[in-house]
Design a protein around this motif. Structure first.
Motif, PDB file in Angstrom:
ATOM      1  N   ARG A  94      -6.748  10.156 -18.445  1.00  0.00           N
ATOM      2  CA  ARG A  94      -6.031  10.316 -19.713  1.00  0.00           C
ATOM      3  C   ARG A  94      -4.597   9.832 -19.598  1.00  0.00           C
ATOM      4  N   GLU A  95      -3.886  10.288 -18.564  1.00  0.00           N
ATOM      5  CA  GLU A  95      -2.480   9.934 -18.435  1.00  0.00           C
ATOM      6  C   GLU A  95      -2.293   8.457 -18.090  1.00  0.00           C
ATOM      7  N   ILE A  96      -3.084   7.974 -17.149  1.00  0.00           N
ATOM      8  CA  ILE A  96      -2.947   6.571 -16.754  1.00  0.00           C
ATOM      9  C   ILE A  96      -3.464   5.659 -17.870  1.00  0.00           C
ATOM     10  N   GLY A  97      -4.545   6.085 -18.512  1.00  0.00           N
ATOM     11  CA  GLY A  97      -5.057   5.310 -19.636  1.00  0.00           C
ATOM     12  C   GLY A  97      -4.033   5.190 -20.748  1.00  0.00           C
ATOM     13  N   ASP A  98      -3.325   6.289 -21.035  1.00  0.00           N
ATOM     14  CA  ASP A  98      -2.273   6.255 -22.057  1.00  0.00           C
ATOM     15  C   ASP A  98      -1.197   5.240 -21.690  1.00  0.00           C
ATOM     16  N   ALA A  99      -0.780   5.276 -20.431  1.00  0.00           N
ATOM     17  CA  ALA A  99       0.289   4.376 -19.985  1.00  0.00           C
ATOM     18  C   ALA A  99      -0.143   2.914 -20.083  1.00  0.00           C
ATOM     19  N   LEU A 100      -1.370   2.632 -19.679  1.00  0.00           N
ATOM     20  CA  LEU A 100      -1.850   1.256 -19.708  1.00  0.00           C
ATOM     21  C   LEU A 100      -2.066   0.767 -21.141  1.00  0.00           C
ATOM     22  N   CYS A 101      -2.549   1.678 -22.002  1.00  0.00           N
ATOM     23  CA  CYS A 101      -2.766   1.296 -23.401  1.00  0.00           C
ATOM     24  C   CYS A 101      -1.452   1.018 -24.117  1.00  0.00           C
ATOM     25  N   GLN A 102      -0.425   1.774 -23.785  1.00  0.00           N
ATOM     26  CA  GLN A 102       0.849   1.640 -24.471  1.00  0.00           C
ATOM     27  C   GLN A 102       1.668   0.458 -23.964  1.00  0.00           C
ATOM     28  N   SER A 103       1.301  -0.080 -22.805  1.00  0.00           N
ATOM     29  CA  SER A 103       2.057  -1.198 -22.245  1.00  0.00           C
ATOM     30  C   SER A 103       1.770  -2.479 -23.024  1.00  0.00           C
ATOM     31  N   PRO A 104       2.783  -3.128 -23.565  1.00  0.00           N
ATOM     32  CA  PRO A 104       2.554  -4.402 -24.271  1.00  0.00           C
ATOM     33  C   PRO A 104       2.180  -5.530 -23.318  1.00  0.00           C
ATOM     34  N   THR A 105       2.431  -5.332 -22.023  1.00  0.00           N
ATOM     35  CA  THR A 105       2.116  -6.366 -21.035  1.00  0.00           C
ATOM     36  C   THR A 105       0.619  -6.450 -20.785  1.00  0.00           C
ATOM     37  N   VAL A 106      -0.065  -5.314 -20.833  1.00  0.00           N
ATOM     38  CA  VAL A 106      -1.518  -5.295 -20.624  1.00  0.00           C
ATOM     39  C   VAL A 106      -2.181  -5.859 -21.873  1.00  0.00           C
ATOM     40  N   ARG A 107      -2.939  -6.939 -21.721  1.00  0.00           N
ATOM     41  CA  ARG A 107      -3.496  -7.630 -22.872  1.00  0.00           C
ATOM     42  C   ARG A 107      -4.958  -7.307 -23.131  1.00  0.00           C
ATOM     43  N   ALA A 108      -5.624  -6.668 -22.179  1.00  0.00           N
ATOM     44  CA  ALA A 108      -7.025  -6.297 -22.379  1.00  0.00           C
ATOM     45  C   ALA A 108      -7.334  -5.064 -21.541  1.00  0.00           C
ATOM     46  N   LEU A 109      -8.241  -4.244 -22.051  1.00  0.00           N
ATOM     47  CA  LEU A 109      -8.625  -3.011 -21.362  1.00  0.00           C
ATOM     48  C   LEU A 109     -10.141  -2.903 -21.344  1.00  0.00           C
ATOM     49  N   SER A 148      -4.674  -4.884  -8.185  1.00  0.00           N
ATOM     50  CA  SER A 148      -4.042  -3.602  -7.873  1.00  0.00           C
ATOM     51  C   SER A 148      -5.025  -2.473  -8.114  1.00  0.00           C
ATOM     52  N   VAL A 149      -4.926  -1.410  -7.318  1.00  0.00           N
ATOM     53  CA  VAL A 149      -5.759  -0.220  -7.473  1.00  0.00           C
ATOM     54  C   VAL A 149      -4.835   0.985  -7.569  1.00  0.00           C
ATOM     55  N   ILE A 150      -4.952   1.727  -8.664  1.00  0.00           N
ATOM     56  CA  ILE A 150      -4.149   2.931  -8.820  1.00  0.00           C
ATOM     57  C   ILE A 150      -5.071   4.116  -9.084  1.00  0.00           C
ATOM     58  N   THR A 151      -4.643   5.293  -8.671  1.00  0.00           N
ATOM     59  CA  THR A 151      -5.477   6.484  -8.792  1.00  0.00           C
ATOM     60  C   THR A 151      -4.804   7.531  -9.666  1.00  0.00           C
ATOM     61  N   GLY A 152      -5.638   8.405 -10.213  1.00  0.00           N
ATOM     62  CA  GLY A 152      -5.098   9.504 -10.988  1.00  0.00           C
ATOM     63  C   GLY A 152      -5.934   9.841 -12.199  1.00  0.00           C
ATOM     64  N   ASN A 153      -5.371  10.679 -13.045  1.00  0.00           N
ATOM     65  CA  ASN A 153      -6.025  11.176 -14.240  1.00  0.00           C
ATOM     66  C   ASN A 153      -6.224  10.060 -15.260  1.00  0.00           C
ATOM     67  N   PHE A 158       0.855  -1.176   0.000  1.00  0.00           N
ATOM     68  CA  PHE A 158       0.000   0.000   0.000  1.00  0.00           C
ATOM     69  C   PHE A 158       0.895   1.231   0.000  1.00  0.00           C
ATOM     70  N   GLU A 159       0.645   2.129  -0.933  1.00  0.00           N
ATOM     71  CA  GLU A 159       1.458   3.342  -1.002  1.00  0.00           C
ATOM     72  C   GLU A 159       0.657   4.478  -1.615  1.00  0.00           C
ATOM     73  N   ALA A 160       1.011   5.692  -1.211  1.00  0.00           N
ATOM     74  CA  ALA A 160       0.348   6.883  -1.741  1.00  0.00           C
ATOM     75  C   ALA A 160       0.952   7.249  -3.086  1.00  0.00           C
ATOM     76  N   GLY A 161       0.149   7.885  -3.923  1.00  0.00           N
ATOM     77  CA  GLY A 161       0.672   8.401  -5.177  1.00  0.00           C
ATOM     78  C   GLY A 161       1.700   9.481  -4.924  1.00  0.00           C
ATOM     79  N   THR A 162       2.503   9.753  -5.933  1.00  0.00           N
ATOM     80  CA  THR A 162       3.581  10.729  -5.763  1.00  0.00           C
ATOM     81  C   THR A 162       3.438  11.940  -6.694  1.00  0.00           C
ATOM     82  N   SER A 222       2.479   7.739 -10.096  1.00  0.00           N
ATOM     83  CA  SER A 222       3.562   8.126 -10.999  1.00  0.00           C
ATOM     84  C   SER A 222       3.727   7.068 -12.077  1.00  0.00           C
ATOM     85  N   ASP A 223       4.498   7.394 -13.100  1.00  0.00           N
ATOM     86  CA  ASP A 223       4.797   6.407 -14.141  1.00  0.00           C
ATOM     87  C   ASP A 223       5.460   5.172 -13.533  1.00  0.00           C
TER      88      ASP A 223
END
Length: 247
Positions: free
Chosen positions: A206-221, A199-204, A11-15, A37-38
């Motif tokens: 647009r930015e988090i969606g971009d990161a998750l979409c661009q990750s080749p490890t994430v196989r479904a959204l 896992s639960v992550i918080t934030g914007n 458990f950790e806070a966003g930065t 954060s990224d």
């Protein structure tokens, strides 16, 4: 109030920049919650990828039991979750307690049962001595972006089927209403989910969606939200051939 993200087993806070989470009824500040954060997003993805190897090989019965623990924990603290969701969204607490919470509990229990009743249909006999069969295998890491109007229910709709299928999930609640999803992360840890499965992550979005979409490890959204954002995510997911569910 639990406001830390669950990343892997920590458990950790966003930065990054903090979102001022407001009480919709009064307009007053509930809590500032910092964005992931990224590095934290990448850590969540890496933890999910590592967890996939073992989580995808657990039996349907084992996964079912985890989902049933979540359902029971929400039901046992129905009043607490209703109060948190009412604070989070500005809804009448009785509507949450009497309408939403039972449906949320039922969703977790439904998929706990459904995963134990999957069948492999015979697809056709093409060669003598061989049987062709359709089987269902976990696809990999799933990312879910939930909206503000039904935070806990939408989290259940997105998490329960993917977890039941053997896929680790990273859920990102709406930045304005993250409280109940963060509390769900605490339940997952108490229920004994293996590190990285939930896992639960918080934030914007647009930015988090971009990161998750661009990750080749994430196989479904899975995304519930506006049409313009859905179009953007569709284009991004095409670059890595992700499976995509839009509402």
């Amino acid at each position: 109030m639990d406001t830390q993200m669950l990343i892997g087993s920590r458990f950790e806070a966003g930065t990054e920049i903090a979102e001022q989470v407001l009480n919709p009824r009064t307009g007053g500040l509930i809590e500032p919650i910092a964005e992931a954060s990224d590095a934290q997003i990448n850590a969540a993805v890496a933890a999910a990828e590592k967890a996939f190897t073992t989580w995808s090989r657990t039996t349907p019965g084992q996964r079912s039991n985890y989902l049933l623990r979540i359902a029971q924990a929400i039901e046992d603290d129905a009043a607490g979750f209703a109060a948190l969701e009412a604070l989070n969204c500005g809804k009448p607490i009785n509507a949450v307690l009497n309408d939403e919470i039972p449906a949320i509990v039922d969703c977790w229990r439904f998929f706990a049962g459904a995963v134990r009743n999957m069948h492999g249909a015979v697809a056709g006999e093409y060669l003598p001595g061989h049987t062709s069969m359709i089987r269902r295998d976990a696809i990999g890491v799933v990312a879910s972006i939930a909206p503000w109007n039904y935070p806990l229910m939408m989290a259940a709709w997105k998490l329960a089927p993917a977890l039941a299928a053997g896929c680790p999930v990273i859920v990102k609640p709406a930045s304005a209403t993250p409280l109940s999803a963060l509390a769900l992360g605490v339940l997952a840890e108490r229920a004994g989910f293996p590190a990285g499965v939930f896992s639960v992550i918080t934030g914007n979005a647009r930015e988090i969606g971009d990161a998750l979409c661009q990750s080749p490890t994430v196989r479904a959204l899975s995304f519930t939200g506006s049409t313009p954002v859905g179009k953007k995510l569709m284009a991004q997911c095409a670059q890595t051939m992700k499976k995509l569910s839009l509402e």
